[in-house]
Design a protein around this motif. Structure first.
Motif, PDB file in Angstrom:
ATOM      1  N   PRO A   6       0.289  -1.156   0.298  1.00 19.38           N
ATOM      2  CA  PRO A   6      -0.044   0.217  -0.104  1.00 19.38           C
ATOM      3  C   PRO A   6       0.775   1.407   0.328  1.00 19.38           C
ATOM      4  O   PRO A   6       1.828   1.071   1.002  1.00 19.38           O
ATOM      5  CB  PRO A   6      -0.977  -0.131   0.960  1.00 19.38           C
ATOM      6  CG  PRO A   6       0.066  -1.371   1.979  1.00 19.38           C
ATOM      7  CD  PRO A   6       0.691  -2.367   1.128  1.00 19.38           C
ATOM      8  N   TYR A   7       0.284   2.341  -0.503  1.00 17.38           N
ATOM      9  CA  TYR A   7       1.001   3.687  -0.926  1.00 17.38           C
ATOM     10  C   TYR A   7       0.928   4.729  -0.090  1.00 17.38           C
ATOM     11  O   TYR A   7       0.130   4.767   0.575  1.00 17.38           O
ATOM     12  CB  TYR A   7       0.639   4.759  -2.332  1.00 17.38           C
ATOM     13  CG  TYR A   7       0.974   3.722  -3.127  1.00 17.38           C
ATOM     14  CD1 TYR A   7       2.105   2.609  -3.502  1.00 17.38           C
ATOM     15  CD2 TYR A   7      -0.044   3.631  -4.607  1.00 17.38           C
ATOM     16  CE1 TYR A   7       2.238   1.427  -4.914  1.00 17.38           C
ATOM     17  CE2 TYR A   7       0.514   2.269  -5.819  1.00 17.38           C
ATOM     18  CZ  TYR A   7       0.907   1.939  -5.545  1.00 17.38           C
ATOM     19  OH  TYR A   7       1.152   1.208  -7.385  1.00 17.38           O
ATOM     20  N   SER A   8       2.197   5.052   0.571  1.00 16.15           N
ATOM     21  CA  SER A   8       2.480   5.694   1.848  1.00 16.15           C
ATOM     22  C   SER A   8       1.646   5.998   3.069  1.00 16.15           C
ATOM     23  O   SER A   8       0.613   6.804   3.414  1.00 16.15           O
ATOM     24  CB  SER A   8       2.497   7.735   1.596  1.00 16.15           C
ATOM     25  OG  SER A   8       3.114   7.137   0.673  1.00 16.15           O
ATOM     26  N   ILE A   9       1.090   4.752   3.660  1.00 15.96           N
ATOM     27  CA  ILE A   9      -0.260   4.616   4.863  1.00 15.96           C
ATOM     28  C   ILE A   9       1.075   5.149   6.424  1.00 15.96           C
ATOM     29  O   ILE A   9       2.420   5.129   6.393  1.00 15.96           O
ATOM     30  CB  ILE A   9      -0.247   2.744   5.072  1.00 15.96           C
ATOM     31  CG1 ILE A   9       0.859   1.691   5.100  1.00 15.96           C
ATOM     32  CG2 ILE A   9      -1.002   2.449   3.474  1.00 15.96           C
ATOM     33  CD1 ILE A   9       0.549   0.762   5.352  1.00 15.96           C
ATOM     34  N   PRO A  33       9.405   7.507   8.076  1.00 16.86           N
ATOM     35  CA  PRO A  33       8.173   8.681   7.706  1.00 16.86           C
ATOM     36  C   PRO A  33       7.086   7.343   8.608  1.00 16.86           C
ATOM     37  O   PRO A  33       6.742   6.243   7.903  1.00 16.86           O
ATOM     38  CB  PRO A  33       8.178   9.170   7.340  1.00 16.86           C
ATOM     39  CG  PRO A  33       9.198   9.383   5.791  1.00 16.86           C
ATOM     40  CD  PRO A  33       9.487   7.585   6.639  1.00 16.86           C
ATOM     41  N   LYS A  34       6.506   7.901   9.851  1.00 21.01           N
ATOM     42  CA  LYS A  34       5.376   7.449  10.380  1.00 21.01           C
ATOM     43  C   LYS A  34       4.484   7.406   9.516  1.00 21.01           C
ATOM     44  O   LYS A  34       3.435   6.578   9.137  1.00 21.01           O
ATOM     45  CB  LYS A  34       5.212   8.222  12.158  1.00 21.01           C
ATOM     46  CG  LYS A  34       6.669   7.544  12.663  1.00 21.01           C
ATOM     47  CD  LYS A  34       5.581   8.129  14.058  1.00 21.01           C
ATOM     48  CE  LYS A  34       5.792  10.147  14.541  1.00 21.01           C
ATOM     49  NZ  LYS A  34       5.336  10.354  15.327  1.00 21.01           N
ATOM     50  N   SER A  35       4.188   8.568   8.762  1.00 22.31           N
ATOM     51  CA  SER A  35       2.803   9.184   7.724  1.00 22.31           C
ATOM     52  C   SER A  35       3.321   8.401   6.138  1.00 22.31           C
ATOM     53  O   SER A  35       2.474   8.738   5.545  1.00 22.31           O
ATOM     54  CB  SER A  35       3.016  10.275   7.373  1.00 22.31           C
ATOM     55  OG  SER A  35       4.072  11.042   7.704  1.00 22.31           O
ATOM     56  N   LYS A  36       4.502   7.633   5.987  1.00 22.74           N
ATOM     57  CA  LYS A  36       4.745   7.057   4.832  1.00 22.74           C
ATOM     58  C   LYS A  36       5.813   6.140   4.993  1.00 22.74           C
ATOM     59  O   LYS A  36       6.421   5.964   5.289  1.00 22.74           O
ATOM     60  CB  LYS A  36       4.949   8.025   3.777  1.00 22.74           C
ATOM     61  CG  LYS A  36       5.046   9.268   3.789  1.00 22.74           C
ATOM     62  CD  LYS A  36       6.166  10.543   3.014  1.00 22.74           C
ATOM     63  CE  LYS A  36       4.916  11.760   3.296  1.00 22.74           C
ATOM     64  NZ  LYS A  36       5.074  12.431   4.145  1.00 22.74           N
ATOM     65  N   ALA A  37       5.632   4.679   5.584  1.00 18.48           N
ATOM     66  CA  ALA A  37       5.782   3.361   5.533  1.00 18.48           C
ATOM     67  C   ALA A  37       5.965   2.774   4.626  1.00 18.48           C
ATOM     68  O   ALA A  37       6.712   1.599   4.237  1.00 18.48           O
ATOM     69  CB  ALA A  37       4.680   2.606   6.169  1.00 18.48           C
ATOM     70  N   ASP A  38       6.279   2.952   2.882  1.00 16.81           N
ATOM     71  CA  ASP A  38       6.452   3.127   1.598  1.00 16.81           C
ATOM     72  C   ASP A  38       8.024   2.534   1.977  1.00 16.81           C
ATOM     73  O   ASP A  38       8.082   0.467   1.526  1.00 16.81           O
ATOM     74  CB  ASP A  38       6.679   3.812   0.524  1.00 16.81           C
ATOM     75  CG  ASP A  38       5.591   4.699   0.535  1.00 16.81           C
ATOM     76  OD1 ASP A  38       4.329   4.282  -0.698  1.00 16.81           O
ATOM     77  OD2 ASP A  38       5.294   5.328   1.019  1.00 16.81           O
ATOM     78  N   PHE A  39       9.124   3.082   2.560  1.00 15.57           N
ATOM     79  CA  PHE A  39      10.701   2.605   2.307  1.00 15.57           C
ATOM     80  C   PHE A  39      10.424   1.331   3.743  1.00 15.57           C
ATOM     81  O   PHE A  39      11.826   0.659   3.659  1.00 15.57           O
ATOM     82  CB  PHE A  39      11.863   3.497   2.806  1.00 15.57           C
ATOM     83  CG  PHE A  39      11.828   3.926   1.666  1.00 15.57           C
ATOM     84  CD1 PHE A  39      12.722   3.620   0.620  1.00 15.57           C
ATOM     85  CD2 PHE A  39      11.734   5.556   1.047  1.00 15.57           C
ATOM     86  CE1 PHE A  39      13.182   4.137  -0.471  1.00 15.57           C
ATOM     87  CE2 PHE A  39      12.254   6.064   0.668  1.00 15.57           C
ATOM     88  CZ  PHE A  39      13.469   5.094  -0.717  1.00 15.57           C
ATOM     89  N   ALA A  40       9.730   1.126   4.395  1.00 14.73           N
ATOM     90  CA  ALA A  40       9.596   0.004   5.502  1.00 14.73           C
ATOM     91  C   ALA A  40       9.483  -1.033   5.387  1.00 14.73           C
ATOM     92  O   ALA A  40       9.986  -2.460   5.089  1.00 14.73           O
ATOM     93  CB  ALA A  40       8.692   0.383   6.548  1.00 14.73           C
ATOM     94  N   PHE A  41       8.492  -1.382   3.489  1.00 14.60           N
ATOM     95  CA  PHE A  41       8.276  -2.792   3.071  1.00 14.60           C
ATOM     96  C   PHE A  41       9.263  -2.829   2.195  1.00 14.60           C
ATOM     97  O   PHE A  41       9.489  -3.809   2.050  1.00 14.60           O
ATOM     98  CB  PHE A  41       6.741  -2.235   2.370  1.00 14.60           C
ATOM     99  CG  PHE A  41       5.279  -1.809   2.570  1.00 14.60           C
ATOM    100  CD1 PHE A  41       4.866  -3.079   2.948  1.00 14.60           C
ATOM    101  CD2 PHE A  41       4.812  -0.841   2.849  1.00 14.60           C
ATOM    102  CE1 PHE A  41       3.692  -2.915   3.920  1.00 14.60           C
ATOM    103  CE2 PHE A  41       3.268  -0.691   3.356  1.00 14.60           C
ATOM    104  CZ  PHE A  41       2.921  -2.092   4.350  1.00 14.60           C
ATOM    105  N   ILE A  42      10.096  -1.800   1.503  1.00  9.65           N
ATOM    106  CA  ILE A  42      10.620  -1.833   0.942  1.00  9.65           C
ATOM    107  C   ILE A  42      12.151  -2.190   1.348  1.00  9.65           C
ATOM    108  O   ILE A  42      12.860  -3.761   1.363  1.00  9.65           O
ATOM    109  CB  ILE A  42      11.142  -0.928  -0.135  1.00  9.65           C
ATOM    110  CG1 ILE A  42      10.447  -0.166  -1.221  1.00  9.65           C
ATOM    111  CG2 ILE A  42      13.164  -1.253  -0.857  1.00  9.65           C
ATOM    112  CD1 ILE A  42      11.046   1.031  -1.141  1.00  9.65           C
ATOM    113  N   MET A  43      12.564  -2.211   2.941  1.00  4.93           N
ATOM    114  CA  MET A  43      13.706  -2.649   3.700  1.00  4.93           C
ATOM    115  C   MET A  43      13.323  -4.099   4.399  1.00  4.93           C
ATOM    116  O   MET A  43      13.534  -4.523   4.488  1.00  4.93           O
ATOM    117  CB  MET A  43      13.910  -1.346   4.876  1.00  4.93           C
ATOM    118  CG  MET A  43      15.004  -0.015   4.571  1.00  4.93           C
ATOM    119  SD  MET A  43      16.050  -0.472   3.752  1.00  4.93           S
ATOM    120  CE  MET A  43      17.387  -0.623   5.247  1.00  4.93           C
ATOM    121  N   HIS A  44      11.813  -4.504   4.579  1.00  5.24           N
ATOM    122  CA  HIS A  44      11.514  -5.785   4.333  1.00  5.24           C
ATOM    123  C   HIS A  44      11.844  -6.435   3.719  1.00  5.24           C
ATOM    124  O   HIS A  44      12.287  -7.748   3.386  1.00  5.24           O
ATOM    125  CB  HIS A  44       9.997  -5.178   4.994  1.00  5.24           C
ATOM    126  CG  HIS A  44       9.517  -7.235   5.913  1.00  5.24           C
ATOM    127  ND1 HIS A  44       9.491  -7.744   6.622  1.00  5.24           N
ATOM    128  CD2 HIS A  44       8.723  -7.782   4.709  1.00  5.24           C
ATOM    129  CE1 HIS A  44       8.793  -8.759   6.748  1.00  5.24           C
ATOM    130  NE2 HIS A  44       8.287  -8.820   5.017  1.00  5.24           N
TER     131      HIS A  44
END
Length: 222
Positions: A6-9, A33-44
Motif C-alpha cells: 500500500p502507498y504511503s500508509i 516516516p510514520k506517515s509514509k511506510a513505503d520504505f519500511a516495506f522496501i527494507m522488509h
C-alpha cells in the motif's frame, strides 16, 4: 519476489523504540516516516531477499525524490549497491489510483555499481477509462531491463556516483532525456511564408484602394 505494498500508509515508525534495532530496518540507520511506510516495506523485502535473488516492488513515485528519512534510506540503498533498476510505468494502470507508479528492482549481487533508469510510461494501450500493459509492452520492458543498455529516450544506465551528485534523487525523469515531440519549425521557411503573406496583403490593399478610387471618381462625375 514481487510486491505491491500500500502507498504511503501510516505505521509505528519511531514511536516504537524497538524498530530502529530491528534487523530489517537498522542497516539504514533511520526509519521510514510514520506517515509514509513505503520504505519500511522496501527494507522488509530487502531483508528477506536471497543473495542471488531479485525483488520488484511497485512504488509510489514520491519516495523517489522526497527528502528527510526517505532520502537517507535511498542513500543507503545506493551506497550499498542494492538498486538494480527504477522503471517509470504509465499512469492509470491500477484500480483505485490514476497516478503513474514506479517499479524499484532490488538485487544484493550486482555485476556493476550502476542503476538502470527506464521510462516505460508510453508502453500501454488504452482500454475504456484505464490503461493496460499488453504482452508486447511487458516484453519490451523486460528486454530493456535484461539488456541493461542505454536506449535514447527510454533507458539510461547511471553510475552510483552520478546519483549521489543528484542528492540520491531516483526519479526516472532526472536521468532519461525526454523526447521533444513538438513540431520542428524552420525559421527561414517561416520567415519566407510571412513575407509571402505580407506581399499578398499588399496586393489586396492596392486592389481595394483602386476600387475605392474608381467609386469615388464615378461619384464625382454624377
Amino acid at each position: 519476489m514481487v510486491s505491491n505494498p500500500p502507498y504511503s500508509i501510516h505505521w509505528e515508525g519511531d514511536d516504537n523504540a524497538t524498530l530502529i534495532n530491528d534487523p530489517r530496518f537498522s542497516p539504514a540507520g533511520v526509519l521510514a516516516p510514520k506517515s509514509k511506510a513505503d520504505f519500511a516495506f522496501i527494507m522488509h523485502s530487502l531483508s528477506w531477499l536471497a543473495t542471488d535473488g531479485t525483488a520488484a516492488i511497485v512504488c509510489f513515485p514520491g519516495i523517489m525524490y522526497r527528502g528527510g528519512a526517505e532520502r537517507k534510506i535511498r542513500k543507503y540503498l545506493i551506497d550499498n549497491n542494492y538498486i538494480d533498476c527504477v522503471i517509470q510505468l504509465p499512469s492509470n494502470l491500477f484500480y483505485g489510483t490514476s497516478i503513474a507508479t514506479c517499479i524499484m528492482v532490488l538485487k544484493k549481487s550486482k555485476a556493476d555499481n550502476k542503476v538502470l533508469f527506464m521510462d516505460a510510461s508510453k508502453e500501454f494501450v488504452k482500454v475504456t477509462n484505464s490503461n493496460k500493459l499488453t504482452e508486447e509492452n511487458i516484453r519490451h520492458i523486460y528486454n530493456w531491463w535484461h539488456d541493461r543498455k542505454d536506449v535514447q529516450y527510454i533507458c539510461q544506465l547511471v553510475d552510483a556516483s552520478a546519483i549521489a551528485e543528484e542528492e540520491y534523487n531516483l526519479s526516472v525523469s532526472c536521468y532519461v532525456e525526454q523526447e521533444d515531440t513538438r513540431e520542428k519549425i524552420d525559421i527561414k521557411v517561416l520567415n519566407q511564408q510571412i513575407r509571402d503573406i505580407v506581399a499578398k496583403e499588399q496586393v489586396l490593399r492596392d486592389e481595394i484602394d483602386r476600387i475605392i478610387a474608381d467609386i469615388e471618381e464615378d461619384g464625382d462625375h454624377e
